[in-house]
Each structure stands twice: as structure tokens, then as C-alpha cells.
Scaffold this motif. Structure first.
Motif, mmCIF file in Angstrom:
data_model
loop_
_atom_site.group_PDB
_atom_site.id
_atom_site.type_symbol
_atom_site.label_atom_id
_atom_site.label_comp_id
_atom_site.label_asym_id
_atom_site.label_seq_id
_atom_site.Cartn_x
_atom_site.Cartn_y
_atom_site.Cartn_z
ATOM 1 N N ARG A 27 0.842 -1.204 0.000
ATOM 2 C CA ARG A 27 0.000 0.000 0.000
ATOM 3 C C ARG A 27 0.872 1.247 0.000
ATOM 4 N NH1 ARG A 27 -4.107 -0.375 4.803
ATOM 5 N NH2 ARG A 27 -4.872 1.538 3.864
ATOM 6 N N LEU A 28 1.933 1.250 0.824
ATOM 7 C CA LEU A 28 2.853 2.386 0.843
ATOM 8 C C LEU A 28 3.512 2.581 -0.514
ATOM 9 C CD1 LEU A 28 4.703 2.039 4.257
ATOM 10 C CD2 LEU A 28 3.227 3.917 3.551
ATOM 11 N N GLU A 29 3.989 1.496 -1.088
ATOM 12 C CA GLU A 29 4.634 1.593 -2.401
ATOM 13 C C GLU A 29 3.669 2.099 -3.461
ATOM 14 O OE1 GLU A 29 6.432 -2.300 -3.049
ATOM 15 O OE2 GLU A 29 8.369 -1.281 -2.990
ATOM 16 N N ALA A 43 3.575 5.773 -3.358
ATOM 17 C CA ALA A 43 4.866 6.433 -3.533
ATOM 18 C C ALA A 43 5.190 6.689 -5.000
ATOM 19 C CB ALA A 43 5.960 5.606 -2.873
ATOM 20 N N VAL A 44 4.346 7.453 -5.652
ATOM 21 C CA VAL A 44 4.582 7.797 -7.052
ATOM 22 C C VAL A 44 5.524 9.000 -7.140
ATOM 23 C CG1 VAL A 44 3.492 8.563 -9.201
ATOM 24 C CG2 VAL A 44 2.344 6.899 -7.746
ATOM 25 N N HIS A 45 5.235 10.039 -6.361
ATOM 26 C CA HIS A 45 6.033 11.263 -6.407
ATOM 27 C C HIS A 45 6.895 11.460 -5.163
ATOM 28 C CE1 HIS A 45 3.992 12.542 -10.011
ATOM 29 N NE2 HIS A 45 2.843 12.283 -9.428
ATOM 30 N N VAL A 61 8.806 6.108 -0.149
ATOM 31 C CA VAL A 61 8.049 5.314 0.822
ATOM 32 C C VAL A 61 8.244 5.906 2.217
ATOM 33 C CG1 VAL A 61 7.903 3.053 1.946
ATOM 34 C CG2 VAL A 61 8.035 3.190 -0.537
ATOM 35 N N SER A 62 9.470 6.324 2.535
ATOM 36 C CA SER A 62 9.742 6.912 3.850
ATOM 37 C C SER A 62 8.930 8.180 4.074
ATOM 38 C CB SER A 62 11.229 7.232 3.990
ATOM 39 O OG SER A 62 11.982 6.057 3.978
ATOM 40 N N ALA A 63 8.830 9.024 3.077
ATOM 41 C CA ALA A 63 8.069 10.268 3.210
ATOM 42 C C ALA A 63 6.586 9.981 3.403
ATOM 43 C CB ALA A 63 8.289 11.155 1.992
#
Length: 69
Positions: free
Chosen positions: A28-30, A33-35, A38-40
Motif C-alpha cells: 500500500r505504501l509503495e 509512492a509515485v512522487h 516510501v519513507s516520506a
């Protein structure tokens, strides 16, 4: 002997935690994480979740979050 210098972190982020995630939660995180990294995304989700928990601690016990007026 000189002390080793750490790289300066401009954002003031100097604490770190490790959190184990289920594969579906990491996916879900990935997916988000388009822009951003994952950490942000994880950091933003943590901050939003903390805001809700601080305002309505009962959500940890299964209460539904109330909408803000």
C-alpha cells in the motif's frame, strides 16, 4: 583524536524507529509512492495518525473517529 562529524540533517530529523509491516501494508505504501519516497509517505501517515490519536484516543480502542467541526 578528532571526533567524527555527522552529516547535518536540514529537516531536523534525528530520531529513527524500525517498524515491521505486513507485505500488503508495505505494498500500500509503495502504491502511494509515485512522487514521494516510501519513507516520506510513512512519515506523513504517522503524523496524520498521531493527530487523530491525540485528538481522539478512543480510536485505539475501536471507537470511530469523529469528524472535526
Amino acid at each position: 583524536m578528532a571526533t567524527k562529524k555527522k552529516p547535518r540533517d536540514e529537516a531536523g530529523l534525528d530520531r529513527q524507529i524500525g517498524v515491521r509491516l505486513a507485505p500488503k501494508d508495505y505494498d500500500r505504501l509503495e502504491g502511494l509512492a509515485v512522487h514521494l519516497s516510501v519513507s516520506a509517505i510513512a512519515r506523513a501517515a504517522l503524523l496524520v495518525g498521531l493527530d487523530i490519536i491525540e485528538a481522539q484516543p478512543g480510536v485505539l480502542l475501536g471507537e470511530k473517529p469523529r469528524r472535526r467541526p
